[in-house]
Design an enzyme around this catalytic site. Sequence first.
Site, mmCIF file in Angstrom:
data_model
loop_
_atom_site.group_PDB
_atom_site.id
_atom_site.type_symbol
_atom_site.label_atom_id
_atom_site.label_comp_id
_atom_site.label_asym_id
_atom_site.label_seq_id
_atom_site.Cartn_x
_atom_site.Cartn_y
_atom_site.Cartn_z
ATOM 1 N N ASP A 9 1.070 -0.980 0.166
ATOM 2 C CA ASP A 9 0.093 -0.126 0.201
ATOM 3 C C ASP A 9 0.891 1.371 -0.096
ATOM 4 O O ASP A 9 1.633 1.401 0.989
ATOM 5 C CB ASP A 9 -0.888 0.036 1.185
ATOM 6 N N ASP A 104 -3.161 2.473 -5.632
ATOM 7 C CA ASP A 104 -1.838 2.427 -4.939
ATOM 8 C C ASP A 104 -1.831 0.996 -3.988
ATOM 9 O O ASP A 104 -1.000 1.295 -3.020
ATOM 10 C CB ASP A 104 -1.905 3.785 -4.153
ATOM 11 N N GLU A 105 -2.631 0.130 -4.289
ATOM 12 C CA GLU A 105 -2.677 -0.914 -3.623
ATOM 13 C C GLU A 105 -2.434 -2.112 -4.450
ATOM 14 O O GLU A 105 -3.016 -2.312 -5.697
ATOM 15 C CB GLU A 105 -3.807 -1.068 -2.918
HETATM 16 MG MG LIG Z 1 -2.355 4.277 0.168
#
Ligand SMILES: [Mg+2]
Length: 407
Positions: A9, A104-105
């Site tokens: 993350d 973003d993961e």
């Molecule tokens: Mg994040």
Amino acid sequence: MPLRYLFVDMNAYFASVEQQDFPHLRGKPVGVVPVVAETSSCIAASYEAKAMGVRTGTPVWEARKLCPGIALVLARPERYCQVHTKIVKAVGRCVPVTKVMSVDEMACQLMGDERKPENATRIALAIKREIKATVGDTLRCSIGVGPNIMLAKVAGDMKKPDGLTFLYPEDLPQNLHALKLDDFPGIGSQMLKRFQRYGITKTEQLTELSMRSLAVVCGSKVHAARWHGLLKGEDIPDAPTRRRTVSHSHILAPELRTDLGARGVMVRLIHKAAARLRTIEHWTDAFSVSVSYLDGPGWSATVRMPSCQDTLNLLLIFSKLWDEKEVRGRTPLKVAMCLAGLTPSRCATPSLFEQDRQLTVLSHVMDQVNRKFGKNAIHFGTLFGAEDTAPVRVSFNNIPKFNPAFT
Ligand SMILES: [Mg+2]
């Protein structure tokens, strides 16, 4: 039970990309905004801004008050998408990426010896180094390792920024007890309210529930079975969605029984349906709308289009259909819309056009803000009448919170 997944993350992702690209922003409080206006809100904040109390969803006026020197920068969805691709590649050089969860993961399945804690640690540190070396050294990530994707994500959330946290299956469920109920992805405000009604306020109580009691609390046997297994560390595949359509309809309140009122409600239904489409990870290639009138026969229109998943494209198609509608001057009673021809994301062919791909990313970003941001929600604002000239703008407004969990 093994450590099956590693979850990456990115920390303060959009703000970190801005700090990477613009060195004068490094070490400074930065807020990323979707549009430059005092009424707008931050969709991301750098750690320096977070330290002053600025969060995702903090209105611009409040961000300035909390943090007088804050640099407010305009979001660049296309850039975040480019950097995302680089990050996925960097992670992929250390361990294969199994599932990209968001901009973003990502989740990576560990195999064989990779599941040993010392090896998983080695892989995690390699990922952090690889991202810093090949994407940019302001880009930090928190990594979680656990027996399923949900728990690996929860582990990652436990230490930010730059964390590396393990949730060992042998320590379940005790190692979850310190967490708040809404630390679990998928437990939103609606679910919290349900829990509260049954007197469940602590994670310990949740992990002690039998499958049967959990079904009563969740209001669904399917969700209960899923949560029961996930909290015990089982690796449960995503629930298969056999749905063919996403549709919504609405009876208009008397004051909205005008052409303009009907159109406005339809726009809201489209926002809702498009967000739902992305939550269930499907694409649509057929779109229909209809209106029933109090004083005459109804109107309906259907179009087929290239596979799409983003709100703005659907709004543009709708706008065109609506403008071509020949029915005028009648009293609308009910509006309905339906997205059909659904294909799971993994089978859909994304558009070849950069702008369409960008719009899809933008829609996902908007979904993320809507999930994180309690009171308000983000949606397309001043769109109509200026489709050809206006840049994509997003504005904040009060619309009912859309909670993707347990719907
Ligand atoms: Mg994040």
